[in-house]
Design a protein around this motif. Structure first.
Motif, PDB file in Angstrom:
ATOM      1  N   SER A 236       0.855  -1.082  -0.084  1.00  0.00           N
ATOM      2  CA  SER A 236      -0.012   0.006  -0.099  1.00  0.00           C
ATOM      3  C   SER A 236       0.792   1.335   0.097  1.00  0.00           C
ATOM      4  O   SER A 236       0.399   2.056  -0.433  1.00  0.00           O
ATOM      5  CB  SER A 236      -0.765  -0.022   1.149  1.00  0.00           C
ATOM      6  OG  SER A 236      -0.098   0.160   2.522  1.00  0.00           O
ATOM      7  N   ASP A 237       2.134   1.357   0.701  1.00  0.00           N
ATOM      8  CA  ASP A 237       2.989   2.362   0.609  1.00  0.00           C
ATOM      9  C   ASP A 237       3.493   2.758  -0.624  1.00  0.00           C
ATOM     10  O   ASP A 237       3.725   3.757  -1.013  1.00  0.00           O
ATOM     11  CB  ASP A 237       4.035   2.058   1.621  1.00  0.00           C
ATOM     12  CG  ASP A 237       3.659   2.288   2.989  1.00  0.00           C
ATOM     13  OD1 ASP A 237       2.577   3.107   3.365  1.00  0.00           O
ATOM     14  OD2 ASP A 237       4.523   1.919   4.206  1.00  0.00           O
ATOM     15  N   VAL A 238       3.765   1.880  -1.301  1.00  0.00           N
ATOM     16  CA  VAL A 238       4.383   1.848  -2.779  1.00  0.00           C
ATOM     17  C   VAL A 238       3.237   2.431  -3.565  1.00  0.00           C
ATOM     18  O   VAL A 238       3.520   3.314  -4.481  1.00  0.00           O
ATOM     19  CB  VAL A 238       4.772   0.336  -3.506  1.00  0.00           C
ATOM     20  CG1 VAL A 238       4.947   0.563  -4.944  1.00  0.00           C
ATOM     21  CG2 VAL A 238       5.995  -0.147  -2.704  1.00  0.00           C
ATOM     22  N   ILE A 239       1.987   1.835  -3.722  1.00  0.00           N
ATOM     23  CA  ILE A 239       0.834   2.649  -4.433  1.00  0.00           C
ATOM     24  C   ILE A 239       0.654   4.170  -4.241  1.00  0.00           C
ATOM     25  O   ILE A 239       0.656   4.902  -4.770  1.00  0.00           O
ATOM     26  CB  ILE A 239      -0.327   1.876  -3.919  1.00  0.00           C
ATOM     27  CG1 ILE A 239       0.006   0.463  -4.395  1.00  0.00           C
ATOM     28  CG2 ILE A 239      -1.346   2.502  -4.821  1.00  0.00           C
ATOM     29  CD1 ILE A 239       0.099   0.181  -6.007  1.00  0.00           C
ATOM     30  N   ILE A 240       0.853   4.341  -2.716  1.00  0.00           N
ATOM     31  CA  ILE A 240       0.698   6.066  -2.408  1.00  0.00           C
ATOM     32  C   ILE A 240       1.651   6.691  -2.720  1.00  0.00           C
ATOM     33  O   ILE A 240       1.479   7.686  -3.289  1.00  0.00           O
ATOM     34  CB  ILE A 240       0.655   5.881  -0.685  1.00  0.00           C
ATOM     35  CG1 ILE A 240      -0.578   5.363  -0.219  1.00  0.00           C
ATOM     36  CG2 ILE A 240       0.888   7.307  -0.339  1.00  0.00           C
ATOM     37  CD1 ILE A 240      -0.766   5.172   1.335  1.00  0.00           C
TER      38      ILE A 240
ATOM     39  N   TRP B 202      10.475   8.342  -6.469  1.00  0.00           N
ATOM     40  CA  TRP B 202       9.245   8.698  -5.707  1.00  0.00           C
ATOM     41  C   TRP B 202       9.148   7.951  -4.365  1.00  0.00           C
ATOM     42  O   TRP B 202       8.811   8.151  -3.366  1.00  0.00           O
ATOM     43  CB  TRP B 202       8.082   8.530  -6.399  1.00  0.00           C
ATOM     44  CG  TRP B 202       8.008   9.329  -7.556  1.00  0.00           C
ATOM     45  CD1 TRP B 202       8.741  10.853  -7.816  1.00  0.00           C
ATOM     46  CD2 TRP B 202       7.217   9.297  -8.826  1.00  0.00           C
ATOM     47  NE1 TRP B 202       8.255  11.116  -9.003  1.00  0.00           N
ATOM     48  CE2 TRP B 202       7.380  10.389  -9.608  1.00  0.00           C
ATOM     49  CE3 TRP B 202       6.188   8.367  -9.335  1.00  0.00           C
ATOM     50  CZ2 TRP B 202       6.669  10.652 -10.975  1.00  0.00           C
ATOM     51  CZ3 TRP B 202       5.503   8.397 -10.395  1.00  0.00           C
ATOM     52  CH2 TRP B 202       5.708   9.749 -11.255  1.00  0.00           C
ATOM     53  N   ILE B 203       9.214   6.346  -4.717  1.00  0.00           N
ATOM     54  CA  ILE B 203       9.088   5.545  -3.655  1.00  0.00           C
ATOM     55  C   ILE B 203      10.139   5.717  -2.433  1.00  0.00           C
ATOM     56  O   ILE B 203       9.744   5.814  -1.482  1.00  0.00           O
ATOM     57  CB  ILE B 203       8.985   4.113  -4.114  1.00  0.00           C
ATOM     58  CG1 ILE B 203       7.982   3.945  -5.197  1.00  0.00           C
ATOM     59  CG2 ILE B 203       9.151   3.156  -2.969  1.00  0.00           C
ATOM     60  CD1 ILE B 203       8.192   2.556  -5.998  1.00  0.00           C
ATOM     61  N   LYS B 204      11.326   6.163  -2.705  1.00  0.00           N
ATOM     62  CA  LYS B 204      12.423   6.163  -1.792  1.00  0.00           C
ATOM     63  C   LYS B 204      12.118   7.639  -1.040  1.00  0.00           C
ATOM     64  O   LYS B 204      12.161   7.389   0.246  1.00  0.00           O
ATOM     65  CB  LYS B 204      13.551   6.365  -2.376  1.00  0.00           C
ATOM     66  CG  LYS B 204      14.300   5.101  -2.893  1.00  0.00           C
ATOM     67  CD  LYS B 204      15.661   5.277  -3.717  1.00  0.00           C
ATOM     68  CE  LYS B 204      15.797   3.864  -4.120  1.00  0.00           C
ATOM     69  NZ  LYS B 204      17.331   3.991  -5.127  1.00  0.00           N
ATOM     70  N   GLU B 205      11.461   8.552  -1.640  1.00  0.00           N
ATOM     71  CA  GLU B 205      11.282   9.847  -0.853  1.00  0.00           C
ATOM     72  C   GLU B 205       9.960   9.787   0.096  1.00  0.00           C
ATOM     73  O   GLU B 205      10.110  10.360   1.072  1.00  0.00           O
ATOM     74  CB  GLU B 205      10.962  10.908  -2.002  1.00  0.00           C
ATOM     75  CG  GLU B 205      12.202  11.588  -2.859  1.00  0.00           C
ATOM     76  CD  GLU B 205      13.108  12.227  -1.569  1.00  0.00           C
ATOM     77  OE1 GLU B 205      12.621  13.132  -1.146  1.00  0.00           O
ATOM     78  OE2 GLU B 205      14.321  11.595  -1.712  1.00  0.00           O
ATOM     79  N   PHE B 206       9.144   8.783  -0.354  1.00  0.00           N
ATOM     80  CA  PHE B 206       7.991   8.457   0.487  1.00  0.00           C
ATOM     81  C   PHE B 206       8.680   7.738   1.606  1.00  0.00           C
ATOM     82  O   PHE B 206       7.853   8.174   2.709  1.00  0.00           O
ATOM     83  CB  PHE B 206       6.937   7.743  -0.224  1.00  0.00           C
ATOM     84  CG  PHE B 206       5.707   7.373   0.464  1.00  0.00           C
ATOM     85  CD1 PHE B 206       4.715   7.944   0.755  1.00  0.00           C
ATOM     86  CD2 PHE B 206       5.958   5.963   1.078  1.00  0.00           C
ATOM     87  CE1 PHE B 206       3.764   7.497   1.573  1.00  0.00           C
ATOM     88  CE2 PHE B 206       5.000   5.421   1.984  1.00  0.00           C
ATOM     89  CZ  PHE B 206       3.682   6.315   2.124  1.00  0.00           C
TER      90      PHE B 206
ATOM     91  N   GLY C 139       2.929  15.228  -8.164  1.00  0.00           N
ATOM     92  CA  GLY C 139       4.075  16.323  -7.998  1.00  0.00           C
ATOM     93  C   GLY C 139       4.694  16.241  -6.400  1.00  0.00           C
ATOM     94  O   GLY C 139       5.249  17.414  -6.344  1.00  0.00           O
ATOM     95  N   ALA C 140       4.339  15.489  -5.670  1.00  0.00           N
ATOM     96  CA  ALA C 140       4.725  15.638  -4.329  1.00  0.00           C
ATOM     97  C   ALA C 140       6.403  16.040  -4.026  1.00  0.00           C
ATOM     98  O   ALA C 140       6.894  16.121  -3.281  1.00  0.00           O
ATOM     99  CB  ALA C 140       3.893  14.219  -3.242  1.00  0.00           C
ATOM    100  N   TYR C 141       6.875  15.047  -5.072  1.00  0.00           N
ATOM    101  CA  TYR C 141       8.289  15.015  -4.813  1.00  0.00           C
ATOM    102  C   TYR C 141       9.235  16.175  -5.994  1.00  0.00           C
ATOM    103  O   TYR C 141      10.377  15.575  -6.328  1.00  0.00           O
ATOM    104  CB  TYR C 141       8.968  13.745  -4.900  1.00  0.00           C
ATOM    105  CG  TYR C 141       7.963  12.778  -3.951  1.00  0.00           C
ATOM    106  CD1 TYR C 141       8.076  12.886  -2.624  1.00  0.00           C
ATOM    107  CD2 TYR C 141       7.534  11.974  -4.486  1.00  0.00           C
ATOM    108  CE1 TYR C 141       7.244  12.154  -1.641  1.00  0.00           C
ATOM    109  CE2 TYR C 141       6.382  10.941  -3.658  1.00  0.00           C
ATOM    110  CZ  TYR C 141       6.426  11.266  -2.136  1.00  0.00           C
ATOM    111  OH  TYR C 141       5.792  10.460  -1.291  1.00  0.00           O
ATOM    112  N   GLY C 142       8.535  17.024  -6.544  1.00  0.00           N
ATOM    113  CA  GLY C 142       9.071  17.662  -7.455  1.00  0.00           C
ATOM    114  C   GLY C 142       8.532  17.387  -8.917  1.00  0.00           C
ATOM    115  O   GLY C 142       7.760  16.422  -8.915  1.00  0.00           O
ATOM    116  N   ARG C 143       8.717  18.076  -9.736  1.00  0.00           N
ATOM    117  CA  ARG C 143       8.190  17.923 -11.097  1.00  0.00           C
ATOM    118  C   ARG C 143       8.868  16.844 -11.787  1.00  0.00           C
ATOM    119  O   ARG C 143      10.011  17.016 -11.861  1.00  0.00           O
ATOM    120  CB  ARG C 143       8.223  19.178 -11.842  1.00  0.00           C
ATOM    121  CG  ARG C 143       7.597  19.282 -13.222  1.00  0.00           C
ATOM    122  CD  ARG C 143       7.431  20.636 -13.896  1.00  0.00           C
ATOM    123  NE  ARG C 143       6.562  20.275 -14.917  1.00  0.00           N
ATOM    124  CZ  ARG C 143       6.337  21.542 -15.666  1.00  0.00           C
ATOM    125  NH1 ARG C 143       6.614  22.392 -15.484  1.00  0.00           N
ATOM    126  NH2 ARG C 143       5.740  21.096 -16.834  1.00  0.00           N
TER     127      ARG C 143
END
Length: 89
Positions: free
Chosen positions: A47-51, A75-79, A59-63
């Motif tokens: 579920s975390d990977v999907i989020i 994205w996954i690492k930043e999450f 765009g939560a981790y930049g454009r």
């Protein structure tokens, strides 16, 4: 286990298709990306990977200027890093 693995693959693929639509970009081979995600992030909750994919494509981790396996893994690492920070880990 195998049916669960297949269900995870299908859900990740669906999330990546939505990301492609949001960014108006394409993967060269989405199946390779799904396999890389499942291999690289086998320690994370599905579920975390999907989020992470959802937030990254919004765009939560930049454009994003290029949609690639590397970008999605970022994205996954930043999450995961932000989740660790919130939990004080």
């Amino acid at each position: 286990m195998l049916s669960n693995q297949m269900a995870c693959e299908d859900e990740i693929k669906k999330s990546l298709v939505i990301a492609m639509q949001r960014l108006d970009m394409q993967f060269l081979n989405i199946d390779y990306t799904v396999n890389d995600i499942l291999t690289e992030f086998d320690y994370m909750k599905f579920s975390d990977v999907i989020i992470a994919i959802r937030r990254g494509s919004l765009g939560a981790y930049g454009r994003s200027y290029k949609l690639s396996t590397q970008e999605v893994c970022y994205w996954i690492k930043e999450f995961n890093n932000s989740k660790k920070n919130r939990l004080g880990i």
